[in-house]
Design an enzyme around this catalytic site. Structure first.
Site, mmCIF file in Angstrom:
data_model
loop_
_atom_site.group_PDB
_atom_site.id
_atom_site.type_symbol
_atom_site.label_atom_id
_atom_site.label_comp_id
_atom_site.label_asym_id
_atom_site.label_seq_id
_atom_site.Cartn_x
_atom_site.Cartn_y
_atom_site.Cartn_z
ATOM 1 N N ASP A 189 39.740 34.739 37.819
ATOM 2 C CA ASP A 189 41.204 34.432 37.648
ATOM 3 C C ASP A 189 41.132 33.446 37.542
ATOM 4 O O ASP A 189 41.006 32.301 38.173
ATOM 5 C CB ASP A 189 41.956 35.715 38.472
ATOM 6 C CG ASP A 189 43.137 36.659 37.328
ATOM 7 O OD1 ASP A 189 43.136 35.730 35.675
ATOM 8 O OD2 ASP A 189 43.189 37.472 37.577
ATOM 9 N N ASP A 253 46.983 40.539 29.573
ATOM 10 C CA ASP A 253 46.342 42.222 29.798
ATOM 11 C C ASP A 253 46.806 42.858 29.748
ATOM 12 O O ASP A 253 47.839 43.328 28.903
ATOM 13 C CB ASP A 253 46.742 42.443 31.809
ATOM 14 C CG ASP A 253 46.209 41.066 32.119
ATOM 15 O OD1 ASP A 253 45.787 40.556 31.891
ATOM 16 O OD2 ASP A 253 47.156 41.491 33.294
HETATM 17 C C1 GLA Z 1 45.395 38.927 35.906
HETATM 18 C C2 GLA Z 1 44.517 39.757 35.635
HETATM 19 C C3 GLA Z 1 44.341 40.948 35.921
HETATM 20 C C4 GLA Z 1 44.616 41.538 37.311
HETATM 21 C C5 GLA Z 1 45.736 40.396 37.802
HETATM 22 C C6 GLA Z 1 45.203 40.610 39.214
HETATM 23 O O1 GLA Z 1 47.026 39.400 36.011
HETATM 24 O O2 GLA Z 1 44.726 39.451 33.625
HETATM 25 O O3 GLA Z 1 42.905 41.334 34.632
HETATM 26 O O4 GLA Z 1 43.179 41.000 37.579
HETATM 27 O O5 GLA Z 1 45.515 39.376 37.337
HETATM 28 O O6 GLA Z 1 46.278 40.316 39.798
#
Ligand code: GLA
Length: 507
Positions: A189, A253
């Site tokens: 990430d 997301d």
């Molecule tokens: C980010 C990523 C998500 C997930 C969260 C976890 O928002 O884009 O896909 O992995 O972190 O905290």
């Protein structure tokens, strides 16, 4: 240490900046090449087709309270039970073979003696190695999660010690630990790092993974954080991204709603030519998880997400509760014909080529090749959320003429590489398509010349002899089963639904 950091950050500068920057660093580059085997190029041979599996984030987020939420929290039992479902309910046989842990799996601190990451002792009593053994015993692969910044997005230990200080990181240490645990995939990430530093700091994770000699699929998120940066976002260097990652996120997301799915579709269309230029075997843009089978999507919307993700050759990672899923949703996820579109070995990113009112039509060339031309899959998405099903008329020639040269080139190159016994010749295909509209000149007969000024009846349009078999991939009914290049066919599409049809040339 300081000299090394400078050296490595300068090495990257070479990739991303203009020529003026390159010259002063040539000496440093020579030093690097001579002193290390580093390439920053991920070399794992994985993801030749878009990877498929399951990941916990969208459905289970960071629920760590296993006392009040025993079956919905992030613990080893969740991943074991999902592995059971993947195997026993036939998902793995369809290709869904990664079980991916997302955020919130570790203790809040590294081990203070060894500096290693430690799985939460209460929630993962058997450790990650124990879980990997379980997942592997089902013939599946285990993925884990980290972050290129100083903390993960939910605040857990991550892979960078200090933002901006290259090489002061845990990349090699953690990669070695993941390999020891027999991890198969790593989501990297991009929280807690300044996006404009990410391209200097994050790509060496590829090298750290290479050094383990274990093929570990790498998902990156820094391109997304770079694109999201406001007001001065910087386009990621996609050549570097391709070299360093097997897949990468580029947008927000996904959430469990049609609006969220539509926003991903809109953003993706807004950069579709760019995606098409870089997306392909080994390196994929990732529009995020499939939320099919959760609370938010209707059956039509679920089909639409599955269809559009497959048209895009997107990674297919479900995030749902496979222990409790409606059979109709499971059937969409396991639809062989749609999965085959996603997994087509050419790995072309299908484009939206026609928009009429609330309809959008996408096209994706796939195998098999027949008489030097590909097969085509079309998706008609109807974004209306009011009223009844509506017909959409597909003019075959118009749609195929909308395929841009870039896409033809991708098809020709990939066929040359994957199926050298076949050849795609864009000229032949385009000529065929264009000739379907060739007007046959009417030779006026003597004595029948029409006086000037009067409208001349349009001459007939020549039919070509190219015909396609049309197949609906979600098994809706089709009135016609055969169509010529110069003909059209009608599909009825439900509001917020899709029709997915395949056009295979008839021999
Ligand atoms: C980010 C990523 C998500 C997930 C969260 C976890 O928002 O884009 O896909 O992995 O972190 O905290």
């Amino acid at each position: 240490m300081v000299a090394m950091e400078k050296t490595a950050s300068s090495y990257y500068t070479l990739y991303s900046c203009d020529n003026k920057m390159i010259v002063p660093f040539v000496a440093i580059l020579i030093f690097i090449v001579a002193n290390s085997s580093s390439t920053n190029a991920l070399d794992n041979g994985l993801a030749l087709t878009p990877p498929m599996g399951w990941i916990s984030w969208e459905r289970f987020t960071c629920q760590t309270d296993c006392h009040s939420q025993p079956s919905n929290c992030i613990n080893e039992k969740l991943y074991q039970e999902i592995s059971d479902r993947l195997k026993e309910d036939g998902y793995s046989a369809k290709g869904y073979n990664y079980v991916n842990i997302d955020d919130c799996w570790s203790e809040k601190q590294r081990d203070n003696k060894t500096g290693n990451l430690v799985p939460d002792k209460e929630r993962f009593p058997g450790g990650i190695k124990g879980l990997a053994n379980y997942v592997h015993s089902k013939g599946l692969k285990l993925g884990i999660y980290g972050d290129c910044g100083t903390k993960t997005c939910a605040g857990y230990p991550a892979q960078l010690r200090q933002d901006g200080v290259l090489l002061d990181n845990y990349f090699e240490k953690d990669a070695a630990l993941f390999a020891e645990w027999e991890i198969d995939s790593f989501k990297f990430d991009g929280c807690y790092i300044l996006p404009d530093r990410a391209e200097r700091i994050c790509p060496p994770m590829a090298d750290a993974l290479n050094k383990t000699n274990r093929p570990i699929l790498l998902t990156c998120e820094w391109p997304f954080y770079m694109l999201r940066e406001r007001p001065n976002h910087k386009n990621p260097d996609y050549n570097l991204t391709k070299q360093s990652c097997n897949l990468w996120r580029y947008y927000e997301d996904v959430e469990d709603s049609w609006l969220s799915v539509l926003s991903i579709i809109d953003f993706t269309i807004s950069m579709q030519e760019e995606i098409c230029a870089y997306h392909g075997p080994g390196a994929w843009f990732d529009p995020d998880q499939l939320v099919i089978g959760n609370f938010g999507l209707s059956l039509n919307q679920a089909q639409a997400q599955m269809a559009i993700w497959s048209i895009w050759s997107a990674p297919l990672f479900m995030s749902n509760d496979l222990r409790h899923i409606q059979p109709s949703m499971a059937a969409i996820l396991k639809n062989d014909k749609v999965i085959a579109v996603d997994q087509d070995r050419l790995g072309i990113f299908g484009l939206m080529v026609e928009r009429k009112g609330k309809f959008e039509l996408f096209v994706k060339p796939v195998l098999p090749i027949k008489e030097n031309c590909p097969t085509f899959v079309l998706a008609v998405l109807y974004r209306e959320t009011l009223g009844n099903s509506k017909p959409y008329l597909v003019h075959v020639r118009d749609v195929l003429q909308g395929i841009p040269p870039l896409m033809w080139r991708q098809v020709a190159d990939r066929v040359a590489h994957l199926e050298p016994e076949h050849k795609v010749d864009p000229h032949t295909c385009i000529k065929q398509i264009v000739s379907a509209m060739t007007v046959v000149p009417k030779i006026p007969q003597e004595g029948l010349l029409q006086p000037t000024g009067l409208p001349i009846r349009p001459p007939p349009i020549q039919e070509t002899s190219v015909y396609y078999q049309i197949e609906d991939l979600f098994n809706h009914t089709l009135d016609e089963h055969k169509v010529g290049l110069n003909s059209s066919f009608e599909v009825f599409v439900n509001p917020s639904g899709v029709r997915l049809v395949k056009l295979t040339k008839i021999d």
